[in-house]
Design an enzyme around this catalytic site. Structure first.
Site, PDB file in Angstrom:
ATOM      1  N   CYS A   1       0.900  -1.230   0.031  1.00  0.00           N
ATOM      2  CA  CYS A   1      -0.030   0.127   0.016  1.00  0.00           C
ATOM      3  C   CYS A   1       0.795   1.353   0.023  1.00  0.00           C
ATOM      4  CB  CYS A   1      -1.083  -0.040   1.293  1.00  0.00           C
ATOM      5  SG  CYS A   1      -1.371   1.490   1.902  1.00  0.00           S
TER       6      CYS A   1
ATOM      7  N   CYS B   1       0.312   3.731   2.715  1.00  0.00           N
ATOM      8  CA  CYS B   1       0.991   3.536   4.118  1.00  0.00           C
ATOM      9  C   CYS B   1       2.243   3.833   4.239  1.00  0.00           C
ATOM     10  CB  CYS B   1       0.392   1.836   4.097  1.00  0.00           C
ATOM     11  SG  CYS B   1      -1.131   1.316   3.817  1.00  0.00           S
TER      12      CYS B   1
END
Lengths: 108, 334
Positions: free
Chosen positions: A32, A35
């Protein structure tokens, strides 16, 4: 030592729900993009306010039970747990100043 | 990624007025801005890059980038952008991870503000990119991260075996819908008109996919649920008839908006807000250049943005030389 602790399905209760201090938990995954952008911000907030708040990370790929239990539908999601309960939830990337503003009640 | 430009806290990073005057300021730090920075830094323009509160552009929210030349095995978007940044910094670009909050291009040097801090620059490259659009519903905002998403690659994983909807009729919507079939049990595409705008090949794939259902003439009026999304309120755009659709997820893919609010009244913008160029990367304002998605709504690729950033840096250097801000002898022989 103020780096976020890594918690999982097995250790979550002891390390987060039963923690003395409010704990900011970073639900993330290795694939991700946002993230990766947010993790250093979580670290910085944890370091700057180590006396007020603890920080932890949950890899949602490896801990799908936790992701389900807390209805994670988007990552990164940050949840502040205080006294074993969800006290605040932040979704998506934000810079440090914005995160501190949103977490003001826990950092005062 | 810098869709909204929140008021800056305005802490001073530069301490004297001397350090606030730059030959070249670059606003934005995606592929366009950072490529401009690499070229400008190598031409000794010592560019100041206003990288924004959410730096490094739209690739930061992608996963695999398979089409950037030079990476035959693919690369993660955030990794690629960190390499761009490293390369820009290696040649002496300065990056400030804060949003520019105001500009004044009416006189030279051009003026930029980050909160209360003022900066001056002889030349400016605008490379602020574009951001995904949202529907603008209050309930959409309320359920963001609780079932509402604008990033299928980020969030698709959490909708395994669930029914979801995708709003939009362009290529992005088709790509997201097809990507989401990897996880979801059913993907309903909600299209406002009675046709897709996306490419034929993507349409054919969507029509052929057993998990994809298309609903024409449909718009979302409301997102409903308890903790998380469990239903959408819909309206037929022809008959006005209201209906509901039970879903656990809603992905928004209705297009992009250029990040040009900052430049309203300063640069020429088209009816959709994109910067208009006046030959190459020039704008109508002397010394202000544009690069990347902020003016390009046709290609919108990392590699085209990077190419554009290079062109803007070369145009800016030639312009600085032509007005005598830098000596001709120091200008780079590209």
């Amino acid at each position: 030592m103020t780096a976020p602790i890594t918690v999982d399905d097995a250790t979550f209760e002891a390390e987060v729900l039963n923690a003395e201090k409010p704990t900011l938990v970073d639900f993330w995954a290795p694939w991700c993009g946002p993230c990766r952008l947010l993790s250093p911000v979580v670290e910085a907030v944890g370091e700057a306010h180590a006396d007020k708040i603890a920080t932890a990370k949950v890899n949602t790929d490896e801990n799908q039970q936790l992701a389900m239990r807390y209805s994670i539908f988007s990552i990164p999601t940050l949840i502040v747990f205080r006294d074993g309960r969800e006290a605040a939830r932040l979704v998506g990337y934000m810079p440090q100043a914005a995160m501190e503003e949103r977490l003001r009640e826990f950092l005062a | 990624m810098t869709a909204t430009i929140p008021p800056s806290t305005g802490t001073a990073d530069a301490t004297s007025t001397d350090t606030r005057h730059h030959k070249l300021a670059i606003i934005g730090s995606g592929p366009a801005g950072l490529t401009a920075a690499i070229y400008a830094a190598r031409a000794n323009l010592e560019p100041m890059v206003f990288a924004g509160n959410t730096p490094l552009g739209q690739l930061m929210i992608t996963s695999d980038v398979e089409n950037y030349p030079g990476f035959p095995g693919g690369i993660q978007g955030p990794e690629l952008m960190q390499l761009f940044r490293d390369q820009a910094e290696r040649f002496g670009s300065k990056l400030l991870d804060k949003d520019v909050t105001r500009v004044d291009f009416s006189q030279r040097p051009h003026r930029l503000w980050v909160g209360d801090d003022e900066y001056q620059a002889d030349a400016v490259i605008v490379a602020t990119g574009a951001s995904a659009l949202w529907l603008g519903l209050e309930s959409e905002e309320q359920f963001r991260g609780r079932g509402v998403s604008a990033c299928a690659t980020c969030d698709g994983f959490f909708f395994r075996d669930r029914e979801i909807a995708v709003v939009g009729g362009g290529d992005t919507a088709l790509e997201e819908a097809l990507f989401l079939t990897r996880f979801a049990s059913k993907v309903t595409m909600l299209v406002r008109r009675e046709a897709f705008r996306g490419s034929k090949i993507m349409q054919d794939r969507a029509f052929a996919h057993p998990k994809v259902v298309v609903r024409w003439n449909t718009e979302v009026t409301d997102v409903r649920g308890e903790m998380t999304v469990n239903e959408l309120g819909l309206r037929d755009t022809v008959t006005g008839e209201a209906s509901t659709l039970p879903v656990q997820g809603l992905f928004i893919a209705i297009g992009y908006k250029p990040n040009t609010d900052l430049f309203a009244g300063q640069l020429d913008l088209d009816e959709r807000g994109y910067c208009m160029v006046d030959g190459g990367t020039r704008t109508k304002v002397e010394g202000v250049f544009v690069a990347g998605d902020v003016h390009d709504h046709l290609y919108r690729q990392a590699v085209t943005a990077a190419g554009d950033g290079c062109r803007a840096a070369i145009d800016a250097e030639r312009w600085l030389e032509s007005v005598g801000e830098i000596e001709a002898s120091t200008a780079t022989n590209w």
